[in-house]
Write a protein that holds these residues in place. Structure first.
Motif, PDB file in Angstrom:
ATOM      1  N   LYS A  79       5.267   2.363  -7.024  1.00 50.96           N
ATOM      2  CA  LYS A  79       4.198   3.361  -7.094  1.00 50.96           C
ATOM      3  C   LYS A  79       4.158   4.024  -8.457  1.00 50.96           C
ATOM      4  CE  LYS A  79       4.191   6.430  -3.950  1.00 50.96           C
ATOM      5  NZ  LYS A  79       4.346   7.357  -2.794  1.00 50.96           N
ATOM      6  N   THR A  80       5.326   4.244  -9.046  1.00 49.31           N
ATOM      7  CA  THR A  80       5.386   4.912 -10.349  1.00 49.31           C
ATOM      8  C   THR A  80       5.056   3.960 -11.484  1.00 49.31           C
ATOM      9  OG1 THR A  80       7.132   6.311  -9.452  1.00 49.31           O
ATOM     10  CG2 THR A  80       6.841   6.347 -11.825  1.00 49.31           C
ATOM     11  N   PRO A 136      22.764  -2.267   4.275  1.00 47.66           N
ATOM     12  CA  PRO A 136      21.472  -2.258   3.551  1.00 47.66           C
ATOM     13  C   PRO A 136      20.620  -3.486   3.837  1.00 47.66           C
ATOM     14  CG  PRO A 136      23.325  -2.636   2.045  1.00 47.66           C
ATOM     15  CD  PRO A 136      23.922  -2.248   3.365  1.00 47.66           C
ATOM     16  N   LEU A 137      21.230  -4.598   4.266  1.00 54.97           N
ATOM     17  CA  LEU A 137      20.453  -5.817   4.509  1.00 54.97           C
ATOM     18  C   LEU A 137      19.642  -5.747   5.796  1.00 54.97           C
ATOM     19  CD1 LEU A 137      22.374  -6.837   2.257  1.00 54.97           C
ATOM     20  CD2 LEU A 137      22.349  -9.053   3.376  1.00 54.97           C
ATOM     21  N   TRP A 138      19.856  -4.731   6.599  1.00 53.79           N
ATOM     22  CA  TRP A 138      19.057  -4.601   7.814  1.00 53.79           C
ATOM     23  C   TRP A 138      17.625  -4.184   7.506  1.00 53.79           C
ATOM     24  CZ3 TRP A 138      21.115  -2.976  13.175  1.00 53.79           C
ATOM     25  CH2 TRP A 138      22.162  -3.817  13.551  1.00 53.79           C
ATOM     26  N   ARG A 139      17.371  -3.682   6.291  1.00 57.31           N
ATOM     27  CA  ARG A 139      16.012  -3.333   5.888  1.00 57.31           C
ATOM     28  C   ARG A 139      15.525  -4.329   4.838  1.00 57.31           C
ATOM     29  NH1 ARG A 139      17.416   2.943   5.027  1.00 57.31           N
ATOM     30  NH2 ARG A 139      19.241   1.914   4.180  1.00 57.31           N
ATOM     31  N   THR A 140      14.270  -4.704   4.918  1.00 58.90           N
ATOM     32  CA  THR A 140      13.688  -5.689   4.016  1.00 58.90           C
ATOM     33  C   THR A 140      12.496  -5.080   3.296  1.00 58.90           C
ATOM     34  OG1 THR A 140      14.276  -7.380   5.643  1.00 58.90           O
ATOM     35  CG2 THR A 140      12.835  -8.053   3.852  1.00 58.90           C
ATOM     36  N   VAL A 141      12.355  -5.382   2.018  1.00 62.02           N
ATOM     37  CA  VAL A 141      11.231  -4.854   1.235  1.00 62.02           C
ATOM     38  C   VAL A 141       9.930  -5.499   1.703  1.00 62.02           C
ATOM     39  CG1 VAL A 141      10.247  -4.640  -1.068  1.00 62.02           C
ATOM     40  CG2 VAL A 141      12.715  -4.454  -0.749  1.00 62.02           C
ATOM     41  N   ASN A 142       8.910  -4.668   1.880  1.00 59.04           N
ATOM     42  CA  ASN A 142       7.584  -5.165   2.241  1.00 59.04           C
ATOM     43  C   ASN A 142       6.932  -5.793   1.017  1.00 59.04           C
ATOM     44  OD1 ASN A 142       5.193  -5.684   3.503  1.00 59.04           O
ATOM     45  ND2 ASN A 142       4.514  -3.558   3.606  1.00 59.04           N
ATOM     46  N   LEU A 143       6.489  -7.031   1.149  1.00 55.77           N
ATOM     47  CA  LEU A 143       5.889  -7.743   0.021  1.00 55.77           C
ATOM     48  C   LEU A 143       4.380  -7.530  -0.086  1.00 55.77           C
ATOM     49  CD1 LEU A 143       7.787 -11.162   0.161  1.00 55.77           C
ATOM     50  CD2 LEU A 143       8.392  -9.066  -1.034  1.00 55.77           C
ATOM     51  N   GLU A 144       3.799  -6.868   0.902  1.00 53.92           N
ATOM     52  CA  GLU A 144       2.362  -6.596   0.863  1.00 53.92           C
ATOM     53  C   GLU A 144       2.116  -5.271   0.134  1.00 53.92           C
ATOM     54  OE1 GLU A 144       0.253  -8.781   1.872  1.00 53.92           O
ATOM     55  OE2 GLU A 144       1.757 -10.111   2.755  1.00 53.92           O
ATOM     56  N   THR A 145       1.139  -5.243  -0.746  1.00 53.45           N
ATOM     57  CA  THR A 145       0.821  -4.023  -1.500  1.00 53.45           C
ATOM     58  C   THR A 145      -0.219  -3.219  -0.738  1.00 53.45           C
ATOM     59  OG1 THR A 145      -0.801  -5.302  -2.757  1.00 53.45           O
ATOM     60  CG2 THR A 145       1.365  -5.030  -3.727  1.00 53.45           C
ATOM     61  N   ASN A 146       0.068  -1.928  -0.533  1.00 61.96           N
ATOM     62  CA  ASN A 146      -0.889  -1.079   0.181  1.00 61.96           C
ATOM     63  C   ASN A 146      -1.761  -0.315  -0.799  1.00 61.96           C
ATOM     64  OD1 ASN A 146       0.693   0.979  -0.826  1.00 61.96           O
ATOM     65  ND2 ASN A 146       1.657   1.478   1.123  1.00 61.96           N
ATOM     66  N   TRP A 147      -2.611   0.565  -0.271  1.00 66.57           N
ATOM     67  CA  TRP A 147      -3.605   1.251  -1.113  1.00 66.57           C
ATOM     68  C   TRP A 147      -2.932   2.195  -2.103  1.00 66.57           C
ATOM     69  CZ3 TRP A 147      -4.002   6.519  -1.342  1.00 66.57           C
ATOM     70  CH2 TRP A 147      -3.366   7.255  -0.333  1.00 66.57           C
ATOM     71  N   GLU A 148      -1.784   2.775  -1.727  1.00 68.95           N
ATOM     72  CA  GLU A 148      -1.121   3.714  -2.641  1.00 68.95           C
ATOM     73  C   GLU A 148      -0.713   3.027  -3.937  1.00 68.95           C
ATOM     74  OE1 GLU A 148       1.249   7.399  -1.131  1.00 68.95           O
ATOM     75  OE2 GLU A 148       1.911   5.639  -0.014  1.00 68.95           O
ATOM     76  N   ILE A 149      -0.192   1.801  -3.818  1.00 64.56           N
ATOM     77  CA  ILE A 149       0.228   1.062  -5.011  1.00 64.56           C
ATOM     78  C   ILE A 149      -0.987   0.518  -5.754  1.00 64.56           C
ATOM     79  CG2 ILE A 149       1.533  -0.926  -5.827  1.00 64.56           C
ATOM     80  CD1 ILE A 149       3.477  -0.537  -3.582  1.00 64.56           C
ATOM     81  N   LEU A 150      -1.953  -0.007  -5.005  1.00 67.98           N
ATOM     82  CA  LEU A 150      -3.125  -0.584  -5.651  1.00 67.98           C
ATOM     83  C   LEU A 150      -3.904   0.448  -6.451  1.00 67.98           C
ATOM     84  CD1 LEU A 150      -4.386  -2.848  -2.720  1.00 67.98           C
ATOM     85  CD2 LEU A 150      -3.387  -3.625  -4.869  1.00 67.98           C
ATOM     86  N   ALA A 151      -3.854   1.710  -6.025  1.00 65.60           N
ATOM     87  CA  ALA A 151      -4.605   2.762  -6.722  1.00 65.60           C
ATOM     88  C   ALA A 151      -3.907   3.251  -7.981  1.00 65.60           C
ATOM     89  CB  ALA A 151      -4.831   3.944  -5.772  1.00 65.60           C
ATOM     90  N   ARG A 152      -2.657   2.825  -8.220  1.00 63.96           N
ATOM     91  CA  ARG A 152      -1.890   3.355  -9.354  1.00 63.96           C
ATOM     92  C   ARG A 152      -2.010   2.511 -10.612  1.00 63.96           C
ATOM     93  NH1 ARG A 152       1.896   7.358  -7.876  1.00 63.96           N
ATOM     94  NH2 ARG A 152       1.195   8.225  -5.908  1.00 63.96           N
ATOM     95  N   VAL A 169      -1.242  -4.590 -10.318  1.00 64.48           N
ATOM     96  CA  VAL A 169      -0.152  -4.975  -9.425  1.00 64.48           C
ATOM     97  C   VAL A 169      -0.480  -6.328  -8.802  1.00 64.48           C
ATOM     98  CG1 VAL A 169      -1.171  -3.820  -7.427  1.00 64.48           C
ATOM     99  CG2 VAL A 169       1.302  -4.173  -7.521  1.00 64.48           C
ATOM    100  N   ARG A 170       0.541  -7.090  -8.498  1.00 61.78           N
ATOM    101  CA  ARG A 170       0.351  -8.376  -7.832  1.00 61.78           C
ATOM    102  C   ARG A 170      -0.132  -8.147  -6.400  1.00 61.78           C
ATOM    103  NH1 ARG A 170       3.289 -13.040  -9.280  1.00 61.78           N
ATOM    104  NH2 ARG A 170       3.619 -13.417  -7.072  1.00 61.78           N
ATOM    105  N   SER A 171      -0.924  -9.095  -5.892  1.00 65.44           N
ATOM    106  CA  SER A 171      -1.378  -8.977  -4.515  1.00 65.44           C
ATOM    107  C   SER A 171      -0.226  -9.217  -3.538  1.00 65.44           C
ATOM    108  CB  SER A 171      -2.507  -9.975  -4.245  1.00 65.44           C
ATOM    109  OG  SER A 171      -2.065 -11.300  -4.526  1.00 65.44           O
ATOM    110  N   GLY A 174       8.197   1.734   2.816  1.00 62.85           N
ATOM    111  CA  GLY A 174       8.355   0.601   1.923  1.00 62.85           C
ATOM    112  C   GLY A 174       9.023  -0.607   2.535  1.00 62.85           C
ATOM    113  N   THR A 175       9.331  -0.579   3.840  1.00 66.26           N
ATOM    114  CA  THR A 175       9.997  -1.717   4.469  1.00 66.26           C
ATOM    115  C   THR A 175       8.983  -2.641   5.126  1.00 66.26           C
ATOM    116  OG1 THR A 175      10.322  -0.542   6.556  1.00 66.26           O
ATOM    117  CG2 THR A 175      12.064  -0.352   4.915  1.00 66.26           C
ATOM    118  N   ASP A 176       9.425  -3.841   5.434  1.00 69.58           N
ATOM    119  CA  ASP A 176       8.580  -4.814   6.098  1.00 69.58           C
ATOM    120  C   ASP A 176       8.229  -4.325   7.510  1.00 69.58           C
ATOM    121  OD1 ASP A 176       8.115  -7.420   7.783  1.00 69.58           O
ATOM    122  OD2 ASP A 176       7.937  -8.035   5.689  1.00 69.58           O
TER     123      ASP A 176
END
Length: 900
Positions: free
Chosen positions: A324-325, A277-293, A296-298, A247-249
């Motif tokens: 994902k949930t 905790p700031l050394w990790r960044t949330v990935n803003l791109e949605t992958n297939w796992e999220i898109l299939a649930r 969701v925003r692109s 889930g990180t960038d």
């Protein structure tokens, strides 16, 4: 210079406009002064961090417009403070290269009296860092210095701080390193001066103190900066696995791979990620796992995700699992939706921050819950359920979905079931929800009523007496009917030699919690313990002791052993273990009301088996009560019932009417019985402290049995094993060299316990098809096959042979769904449809037009519950559990295989 205008253009949300409005409205008298001070501070910062030699293209530094103007206002910065901070940061970045004890580059303690904390950047590199990360000038320099000191100070000695060592080894996962406390004791991450300097030179964002400044640049930009020294792609992939960067960038894996390439160990990086905790960044791109649930925003909204991280103190992978949930979380605004929802939950349920985090990780859809829906449920539980807020809080923490059950469709029918059908007092309802909140989510028709009827039948009890048992121990309704309730009652009846159901009913009424006891680990051991202390007496004495005081069965093994040891030598043990007058008074009292008649049960079909009820429409306390509620004469109800001790009233006919055609025309002279036990499992198991969307793997295990009296057993096992090899994917190595047993991994997506257990049944049928195809030329041999599953979920789906044959005639999955009309099955339609098609072919049903398969005519297959196959065998329950453990081992084996 008008810097506020470009700031507005760069922001995802109009922060600059909000600040400007706030400044104007806060103090009209000082409006011009505050605006002038902010603009002067920005001009000063731009002048200090810009290089006049870089030309017009680099006149405005990278990330300059990402600066939050609110930081200027909150910090009280003006031109003078910005210039002072700039000078101190420049000194901090370069002071390590001027001697002072850090010149050896080992990262050890300072060799002079005063510790010199700083990096060893030269003048050109300092200018690069300031130009690319001007936010340093807005921080408290002491905080930045403390962070740099943590990077440089040595690691704790081995064994001195177990939690830090466990994080470094990967045995402890989470933000468990309190780095300020660690730094105060003189310890840190153990980076050398050279490593820390090169890390900050390559990625200045590692010194970020706020989420909005921690966004790393793009990977192409970093490749350009590295100039041929970028880490290899294989090392980047290893970093993602070693550090669990789900889930990180993508830039995070690149950064940490680079740090590892310059000598920073994976253990040190785990400590750094656990601390910062700031050394990790949330990935803003949605992958297939999220898109299939779901929707969701692109591209995800960083302010909303960063707010979730700050508010809940979670990591990017937890955010990824939340998405994902509950994919709609990606569309929520932090100020308009997320913050009000979290404030509402935390305030009205009186949750601590840790409890709020647990709640959202388990049920992220609560963030999207409106105030009206929440207040309706709050009112239902406090008014109709009679619960206090503190009790409701405990129940919700156990079962977060309690807040999302429909009031009219789910909650209120359960309430009426407790009140009307089980005769439970309204004052006790709150206690039931508090003790066993998961009961409110169980199906009345398919779960709760069948369990109650099972207890009524085996114990000859009235529904109101079962209501007393439920009031005393609500957790009984959470037990499995086939794996817990019925085996325990049958075991007690056999061991205590109780010939009449009413006798076992008296035992359960006296000690309702006996149903919650483990059969082998508790009840059987207590009976064995009593018998071992009656060496000169018969088994009847032990049975008599338990009959006289059934509460002995609900004590712990150690407590019973202690009571036996304390028995005086001159006192008979049976007398010593009689019920004592001591102890607390029972909070629930059995009603003494005389019931007006025998109860009756409404079934969905007149052909339902009385021995294995799995669907009950309604329980009535008597014939007169049923007649009054159904508005018919008592004679009609009485005529429709059968006299079976407990009466059953059929209301409907079979749902399927079309005939089942088979190809059974061959006379078989030899019938070979085959038994197959099958099960499934997942890893990691569900936990109240982890997000529901965490990645899981699944495993399957099956074992085939045949006595060999009518055929060559060794040849049969070889043929079956070969058929299984062609149907299974990755097999798991097990210690046993037993070809009758196969353990493999779950090959489909979205593994869950129910999917794995249902797929185990489906794959067993597929193996049987392959095996029986090789036997179709063996004339006169017929295989009578029973497949046993230990899953209540799978058993309720596959137990009805007639229904499986009916829906197995559908060539397509959509046709099957339209026939059964059950939307709940659509979740596992990819498993259920192949299962019913195989079942139909194995039982010789004619294939529908367009099918490429052929029916088989040399076998008969049916499904049973595992407890039906082991009920009379000693050690059978242990065998089923051992097979379950092997399925879970397969899931764990695959999980470790994927992560290493």
């Amino acid at each position: 210079m008008g810097l506020l205008t470009p700031c507005e253009l760069e922001y995802d949300e109009p922060h600059a406009v909000a600040v400007a409005v706030a400044v104007e409205e806060d103090n009209d008298d000082d409006d011009d002064g505050r605006r002038r001070r902010t603009n002067d501070a920005l001009r000063t910062l731009l002048r200090l961090v810009s290089s006049p030699d870089d030309g017009l293209a680099a006149a405005v530094p990278r990330h300059f417009f990402r600066l939050d103007p609110r930081r200027l206002d909150l910090g009280g910065h003006d031109s003078r403070s910005i210039a002072n901070n700039h000078a101190r940061v420049v000194d901090l970045l370069g002071r390590g290269g001027g001697g002072g004890g850090w010149t050896d580059g080992t990262g050890g303690t300072n060799t002079t009296d005063a510790e010199v904390v700083g990096l060893a950047l030269d003048e050109r590199d300092i200018a690069f860092v300031m130009r690319n990360f001007p936010a340093l000038c807005l921080y408290d320099v002491e905080e930045v210095e403390e962070l740099v000191g943590f990077l440089l100070r040595p690691l704790p000695e081995t064994g001195s701080m177990p939690s830090v060592s466990m994080v470094a080894d990967g045995r402890l996962d989470g933000d468990d390193v309190d780095w300020p406390s660690l730094a105060a004791k003189g310890y840190g991450a153990g980076l050398t001066l050279d490593q820390s300097t090169r890390a900050v030179r390559m990625m200045p964002e590692l010194l970020a103190l706020y989420y909005e400044n921690s966004v790393k640049p793009s990977i192409p930009y970093m490749y350009n900066q590295m100039q041929g020294r970028a880490p290899a792609p294989k090392l980047i992939e290893e970093a993602a696995v070693q550090l669990n960067l789900e889930g990180t960038d993508p830039a995070d894996a690149f950064t940490f791979a680079y740090l590892h390439s310059i000598g920073v160990s994976w253990g040190q990086l785990r400590i750094l990620l656990s601390s910062l905790p700031l050394w990790r960044t949330v990935n803003l791109e949605t992958n297939w796992e999220i898109l299939a649930r779901g929707p969701v925003r692109s591209k995800l909204k960083r302010p909303a995700l960063d707010y979730l991280r700050r508010r809940l103190q979670i990591r990017p992978r937890d955010v990824y699992r939340l998405l994902k949930t509950h994919t709609r979380l990606s569309t929520y605004d932090s100020c308009k939706k997320i913050m009000p929802a979290l404030d509402m939950l935390q305030g009205k349920l009186r949750l601590s921050s840790a409890e709020l985090r647990r709640l959202i990780l388990r049920m992220p859809s609560l963030v999207g819950m409106g105030a009206s829906a929440f207040n309706d449920r709050l009112e239902f539980f406090t008014n109709e359920g009679g619960m206090s807020i503190d009790d409701l809080k405990v129940a919700v923490m156990k079962q977060p979905s309690l807040l999302q059950y429909g009031i009219d469709s789910t909650l209120r029918p359960k309430l009426q079931f407790f009140l009307d059908e089980l005769g439970i007092s309204k004052s006790v309802i709150g206690r039931i929800i508090y003790s066993a909140p998961a009961v409110m989510g169980l199906s009345l028709t398919l779960n709760l009523r069948p369990k109650v009827v099972s207890i009524m039948k085996l114990c000859a009890l009235h529904p109101f007496q079962v209501g007393f048992i439920v009031s005393t121990s609500p957790q009984i309704l959470l037990l499995s009917q086939k794996c817990n309730i019925e085996p325990t009652l049958r075991f007690l009846s056999a061991e205590l030699r109780l010939n009449e159901p009413s006798d076992i009913g008296k035992i359960v009424l006296t000690a309702p919690r006996v149903l919650n006891q483990g059969l082998e680990s508790s009840i059987a051991k207590k009976i064995e313990l009593l018998m071992s202390n009656l060496t000169e007496k018969s088994k009847e004495d032990a049975i008599s002791i338990i009959r006289n005081n059934p509460s002995l069965l609900v004590t712990s093994n150690s407590v019973l052993e202690g009571r036996i040891e304390r028995c005086p030598l001159d006192t008979d043990l049976a007398t010593w273990l009689l019920p004592s007058a001591k102890g607390r008074r029972k909070s629930i009292q059995l009603s003494t009301t005389k019931h007006e008649g025998d109860p009756i049960v409404a079934l969905p079909s007149p052909n339902c088996s009385l021995d294995s009820l799995d669907s009950v429409l309604k329980i009535y306390r008597s014939i007169s009560h049923a007649a009054k509620e159904l508005d018919v004469a008592e004679s009609i109800i009485s005529g429709a019932c059968g006299n079976n001790g407990v009466y059953f009233y059929p209301l409907a006919d079979l749902p399927f009417k079309s005939p089942i055609e088979t190809l059974r025309t061959i006379h078989h002279v030899r019938s070979i019985p085959i038994s197959i036990f099958t099960t499934g499992g997942i890893y990691p198991s569900d936990s109240a402290s982890t997000a529901r969307g965490q990645r899981r793997t699944g495993g399957l295990a099956l074992q085939v049995f045949s006595d060999g009296s009518l055929h060559n057993k060794s040849q049969f096992l070889r043929d079956f094993y070969i058929a299984a090899q062609s149907c299974f994917g990755i097999q798991v190595p097990i210690d046993e060299e037993d070809r009758s047993k196969l353990v493999t991994v779950f090959p489909l997506v979205n593994p869950s316990t129910k999917r794995c257990e249902l797929f185990a049944c489906s794959r067993t049928l597929r193996i049987l098809e392959e095996f029986l195809k090789t036997k179709k030329n063996d004339k006169g041999i017929f295989y009578d096959i029973k497949v046993y599953t230990d899953s209540d979920y799978a058993w309720k789906i596959v137990k009805s042979k007639e229904r499986l044959l009916e829906i197995g005639s559908c060539l397509t999955s959509q046709g099957m769904l339209s026939l059964i009309g059950a939307a709940s099955y659509s979740v596992n339609i990819d498993i259920l449809h192949p299962l019913v098609r195989s079942f139909s072919r194995l039982n010789g049903c004619i294939e529908p037009p367009g099918s490429a398969h052929q029916a088989l005519d040399n076998a008969k297959v049916e499904f049973l519950h595992s407890m039906d196959g082991i009920s009379s065998q000693k050690g059978g329950l242990a065998y089923v559990r051992r097979l379950k453990r092997q399925a879970k081992f397969a899931a764990m084996w695959q999980y470790n295989r994927e992560t290493t």
